[in-house]
Write a protein that holds these residues in place. Sequence first.
Motif, PDB file in Angstrom:
ATOM      1  N   SER A 279       0.390  -0.867   0.141  1.00 23.10           N
ATOM      2  CA  SER A 279      -0.343   0.005   0.133  1.00 23.10           C
ATOM      3  C   SER A 279       0.719   1.364  -0.193  1.00 23.10           C
ATOM      4  O   SER A 279       0.844   2.282  -0.618  1.00 23.10           O
ATOM      5  CB  SER A 279      -0.293  -0.335   1.167  1.00 23.10           C
TER       6      SER A 279
ATOM      7  N   ARG B  49     -10.408   6.550  -3.803  1.00 21.12           N
ATOM      8  CA  ARG B  49     -11.276   6.906  -2.267  1.00 21.12           C
ATOM      9  C   ARG B  49     -12.604   6.241  -3.166  1.00 21.12           C
ATOM     10  O   ARG B  49     -12.736   6.217  -2.354  1.00 21.12           O
ATOM     11  CB  ARG B  49     -11.425   8.432  -2.382  1.00 21.12           C
TER      12      ARG B  49
ATOM     13  N   LYS C 135     -12.834   2.491  -3.262  1.00 20.97           N
ATOM     14  CA  LYS C 135     -11.842   1.838  -2.004  1.00 20.97           C
ATOM     15  C   LYS C 135     -13.770   1.967  -0.731  1.00 20.97           C
ATOM     16  O   LYS C 135     -13.821   1.245   0.042  1.00 20.97           O
ATOM     17  CB  LYS C 135     -11.133   2.017  -0.952  1.00 20.97           C
ATOM     18  N   SER C 136     -14.967   3.108  -1.154  1.00 17.74           N
ATOM     19  CA  SER C 136     -15.941   3.084  -0.178  1.00 17.74           C
ATOM     20  C   SER C 136     -17.366   1.965  -1.096  1.00 17.74           C
ATOM     21  O   SER C 136     -18.050   2.148  -0.031  1.00 17.74           O
ATOM     22  CB  SER C 136     -15.711   4.100   0.157  1.00 17.74           C
TER      23      SER C 136
ATOM     24  N   ARG D  71     -19.579  -0.600  -1.111  1.00 18.86           N
ATOM     25  CA  ARG D  71     -20.114  -2.279  -0.087  1.00 18.86           C
ATOM     26  C   ARG D  71     -21.376  -2.009  -0.416  1.00 18.86           C
ATOM     27  O   ARG D  71     -22.367  -1.549  -0.371  1.00 18.86           O
ATOM     28  CB  ARG D  71     -20.066  -1.611   0.727  1.00 18.86           C
TER      29      ARG D  71
ATOM     30  N   PHE E  13     -14.612  -3.449   1.279  1.00 15.53           N
ATOM     31  CA  PHE E  13     -13.144  -3.034   1.543  1.00 15.53           C
ATOM     32  C   PHE E  13     -13.091  -1.889   2.153  1.00 15.53           C
ATOM     33  O   PHE E  13     -13.851  -1.737   3.592  1.00 15.53           O
ATOM     34  CB  PHE E  13     -13.148  -1.986   0.792  1.00 15.53           C
ATOM     35  N   VAL E  14     -12.344  -2.969   3.855  1.00 16.85           N
ATOM     36  CA  VAL E  14     -11.891  -2.812   5.453  1.00 16.85           C
ATOM     37  C   VAL E  14     -10.684  -2.041   5.404  1.00 16.85           C
ATOM     38  O   VAL E  14     -10.226  -2.784   5.532  1.00 16.85           O
ATOM     39  CB  VAL E  14     -12.683  -3.785   6.557  1.00 16.85           C
ATOM     40  N   ASP E  15     -10.825  -0.332   6.491  1.00 11.40           N
ATOM     41  CA  ASP E  15      -9.303  -0.419   6.013  1.00 11.40           C
ATOM     42  C   ASP E  15      -8.265  -0.575   4.367  1.00 11.40           C
ATOM     43  O   ASP E  15      -7.206  -0.922   5.086  1.00 11.40           O
ATOM     44  CB  ASP E  15      -8.386  -0.410   6.926  1.00 11.40           C
ATOM     45  N   GLY E  16      -9.205  -0.378   3.759  1.00 15.22           N
ATOM     46  CA  GLY E  16      -8.374  -0.354   2.316  1.00 15.22           C
ATOM     47  C   GLY E  16      -8.320  -2.295   1.593  1.00 15.22           C
ATOM     48  O   GLY E  16      -7.258  -2.348   0.636  1.00 15.22           O
ATOM     49  N   GLU E  17      -8.193  -2.423   2.763  1.00 13.05           N
ATOM     50  CA  GLU E  17      -8.175  -4.059   2.666  1.00 13.05           C
ATOM     51  C   GLU E  17      -9.494  -4.644   2.065  1.00 13.05           C
ATOM     52  O   GLU E  17     -10.916  -4.455   2.786  1.00 13.05           O
ATOM     53  CB  GLU E  17      -7.910  -5.316   3.169  1.00 13.05           C
TER      54      GLU E  17
ATOM     55  N   SER F 231     -12.755  -7.111   2.293  1.00 10.63           N
ATOM     56  CA  SER F 231     -13.280  -7.808   3.242  1.00 10.63           C
ATOM     57  C   SER F 231     -12.680  -8.885   3.341  1.00 10.63           C
ATOM     58  O   SER F 231     -13.277  -9.522   2.177  1.00 10.63           O
ATOM     59  CB  SER F 231     -15.012  -6.956   3.226  1.00 10.63           C
TER      60      SER F 231
END
Length: 949
Positions: free
Chosen positions: A132, A383, A386-387, A389, A399-403, A405
């Motif tokens: 990252s 951005r 990654k948001s 869902r 994604f959770v904290d950029g990773e 899920s």
Amino acid sequence: MAGYVTIILLLLLPAAVSGAASGGGGCIGAMVDDTSRAGKEEKLAMEMAMEDFTVSGVDVGSPAVAVVLCTMASNGDPVRAASAALSLINERGARALVGLHSWQEAAFVAEIGRQAMVPVLSFAAAAAPSTSRRWPFLVRVARGQHAQMRAVAAVVGSWQWRRVAVLYEDADYGGGAGVFPHLADALRAVGSEVDRRVPVPASPSGDALRRSLGDLMGGQCRVFVVHTSAKVAVALFAEASRMGMMATGYVWIVTDAIAGAIDSLDAAAVSTMQGVIGVRNHISMDTNSKNTRDRLIARLRKRFRSQYPGDDGGGGGGGDNDKTRGPHYPALLAYDTIVAVASAMRKTNATAPTRATDPNPSSPDSGETIKIAVSSNGTELLREVKSVRFRGVSGEFGFVDGEFSPPVRFQLINVAAPRYHELGFWSPEHGFSKSAGGCSHRGGDGGGECEPSMRFLGPVIWPGKPWDVPRGWAPPANGSPFTVAVPEKAAFPDFVKVTRHHGRGGDDDDEPSFEGFSIDVFKAAVEHLPYNFHYKFVSFNGTYDSLMQHDYMKSYDILVGDTSISSGRYKFVEFSQPYTESGLVMVVPFSADTWDRSWIFLRPFSPAMWLLIAAVGLYNGVAIWLMERRHNGDYRDGVWKQVTIVLWLSLAALLSPGEEERRLRSSLSKASMAVWLLVAVVLATNYTASLSSLMTAQRLGREAAVTAESLRSAAGAVVGCTEGSVVGRYLEEVLMFPGHRVRRLAGDEEHRRALVSGEVKAAFLRVSHAKLLLAKYCNELMTTGPVYHVAGLGFVFPKGSPLLADISQAILEVFENGTIQRLETAMLSAYNCTAAAAAAAMDGGAGDLYRLGPENYWGLFLMTLFASTASLAAYGVFFHHDTSCGSGGGGGGGGAVITGGHRKQGDGRKDSATVDPGGSSHGDEAPSSASVTAGHGGKDTEMVVISMA
């Protein structure tokens, strides 16, 4: 890494500069592998996702957006992937790149994406550290490895396999090696570890695979975890099958990259994987999502048959094969990824043209430049991606904290004809369960029961043999038996003894015999192993430490002896479960306190017992005296003489049984004395036995024995320990004895001689060794002081031995069923010292054990008290009757005066007596008797007169 990318970019320079960014609408660049069925399925899924997205945008009244899908083939080649990325960005105006299943492709394209500020969504499961920070525009659309490695470790722990070999794809920039920290941690949590790591080339040849698999065949580990791509796995299992490694005794576990794609493999590939256990991500869906997914799969199958009729594999016939031929998870994930990127582009209006292409120097020293179009809103698009869902056809997408899920549950499959069986599920929270719903909870919804082991999921078909659980390791490749080392110079031969039978026919090379307690325990443990264990005893001439510290047990598989377990030795070898009692005790010469020894005759009975004997004896003496004094003149003369007689009667039964009874005259006193004699015989017998036990145990004054503290403070006091044992180091480092005051002793006889002669004041021995020493010399030695907490004796193994877990479990079994206790008892009972004496010497005193109290003899005392009381009562009744009759005479024949039980005739005749109530009329001076008739109420009365003159 940067150098490799620079070289690739230089090679692609002509293609990069040949085109400029076109101004059209936003493009999602997709790089696929059109040479494989899975790649073709992904390509179709992406196209259908774009179609569905466009239709859904029109349906909701959204303004038309120019988002299109641009596909190019990379076919798993990093160079082609880099070239395709440059073309898609510069020529097609791609605002995002999707695809890239291998880490090599992702690493090259990620550098291009960083310079172009274009998000790169990769399906590669592996990742290099710090990706990252190095490539901020790289987004991995792949589940994390940590939870999956925990699931693999849970499978390994369920079957108690202690060592695992890992085969991973040998790729640069991370590759399969990135899972090792996760897998190693998870295996340690279940008591296992990685035996070895075997890299497999990303494009394996037959020779490379044979070399990798040949290394595994040469070792003892037979549990293999395969973490590669499905393409590499197909070649790997084909070669393993040809080499005979899919036979009985082998265990193969594959991760999600293989297990998740097994439905898309052809029948020939699946046939080489029979018996494999797969761990794959499980997709949890509600009813609506499942219906949507099923409709999509049906559409994808129909389009796949239409576009690739020769690649369908099912002949269009449907049936079970039609259901298993996909598309499956990778294609469904690709569908959701395109939907996510298109949605993000719509929200960010990422259809605007790119900025003018910026020259990017490929190297500070070269004049060559590569022009890469830079996205005007790449950061905003990244951005937004990654948001995103939503619940898609592949499950939860987000994604959770950029990773990406992580999965919440994994499915376990067992490859077997025609394809595989679904065994059950595993989740970090609940463990193994048969239902995808997990565990049932009280008062709530849920599935079935859960267990920490997968054994309850049902039988597993293993490679080669369907039902037998592989033990996870194999004997040495040469087929020779395991070598079990036995020391020739053991300090205590009763534990280990090697006997060489020289002189048989002149042959000095006869096979030695191996005997002793440790040998017997080992043989008993081997009998409890769940498989045939072939071994051979081999003697060695050296110390335990020399073998463990210098050889590291490399020459032997097991060391069987009275070997002490210690933390220092754990640096070089490993130990089994202890097979003897733990602890360290102090053995000293026997010594009894002189004062206590003088009064040992009082110890058999407790003080209360002595008081009770005296009280009952005195009572019996008084009773007999009262009943006997009428017939014996000695019982009537003087107060002090009568007191002496009473005391003598109290002790006569104890001191001279039967002697006093012959002098008694009264039948009632004789009956009382007979019962008292019976009690006296029982008391005397028990007193003798108890006193004999006390004299044998010799444990008087034990609390005043020597202590470790007194020995340490005494000037010049020398202590002993067994030669070659770690006890010497314990005495110096823990008990703080100076080294020159610690003497090493060899053998039980040398221990005894040194202690008895006073050369050493005390010897510190393991509990098991002390028991043996006291069994031999329990009349000369004893233990004293506390038990120091140190480990017991165990068998020794080289580091990483696969035998360790099985032998330790077998030792626990023979411990629990009493076999070890019986073997120890047989060893100790072979010597002259009684078991009671040896036990007394070990437990620090048995004085109270042999002391008897009133609670043991209440019945006897009640018998004698009842006999004496009954006799005295009978005597009193008869005596009272006689005196009453004699005192009532009047008239006629003259009166008789009775005083104190005596009657004097008034007519001057001789004293007479006719009957003794309860007594005898014979004696040394038998009184004369006469009938006396007196008038009483007109009747004649015959009276009995007893003369005491």
